[in-house]
Design a protein around this motif. Structure first.
Motif, short mmCIF file in Angstrom:
data_model
loop_
_atom_site.label_atom_id
_atom_site.label_comp_id
_atom_site.label_asym_id
_atom_site.label_seq_id
_atom_site.Cartn_x
_atom_site.Cartn_y
_atom_site.Cartn_z
N LYS A 22 39.51 48.67 40.97
CA LYS A 22 41.01 48.33 41.15
C LYS A 22 41.50 47.84 39.58
O LYS A 22 43.01 48.25 39.58
CB LYS A 22 41.06 47.19 42.33
N THR A 23 40.91 46.91 39.09
CA THR A 23 41.36 46.30 37.75
C THR A 23 41.69 47.28 36.83
O THR A 23 42.99 47.59 36.20
CB THR A 23 40.66 45.27 37.31
N ASN A 49 44.49 49.71 38.09
CA ASN A 49 45.81 49.12 38.12
C ASN A 49 46.28 49.24 39.69
O ASN A 49 47.57 49.47 39.97
CB ASN A 49 46.79 49.20 37.26
N VAL A 50 45.51 49.27 40.55
CA VAL A 50 45.73 49.58 42.07
C VAL A 50 46.28 48.31 42.70
O VAL A 50 45.49 47.37 42.48
CB VAL A 50 44.68 50.31 42.70
N ARG A 67 34.26 48.15 43.49
CA ARG A 67 35.28 48.19 44.08
C ARG A 67 36.67 47.47 43.11
O ARG A 67 37.65 48.04 42.70
CB ARG A 67 35.57 48.02 45.27
N ASP A 68 36.30 46.01 43.11
CA ASP A 68 37.04 45.22 42.36
C ASP A 68 37.29 45.51 40.80
O ASP A 68 38.56 45.62 40.24
CB ASP A 68 36.52 43.94 42.17
#
Length: 72
Positions: free
Chosen positions: A67-68, A71-72, A63-64
């Motif tokens: 996200k990176t 760009n969330v 998930r991390d």
């Protein structure tokens, strides 16, 4: 022949699929099994022969990383 709606849906998800491809195999399989296939953490642990804690860590890292990348 695919419909325009099917093509639009595939295009809309293309960025996600490309991001998933950058994850490690363990992270990708955990994320796909949990979020796309609906397996529980316990089921994923049994399937992949990992501990529940290891699956939780793979999901968290996946998930991390997503996200990176997204760009969330």
């Amino acid at each position: 022949m695919p419909s325009a709606a099917t093509a639009d849906s595939a295009f809309r998800h293309q960025e996600l699929y490309m991001a998933l491809a950058t994850l490690s195999p363990k992270e990708r399989s955990a994320v796909v099994m949990f979020y796309m296939s609906g397996y529980s953490i316990k089921e994923i642990a049994d399937i992949t022969d990992c501990t529940v804690d290891a699956v939780k860590k793979q999901l968290s890292r996946g998930r991390d990383n997503l996200k990176t990348i997204l760009n969330v």
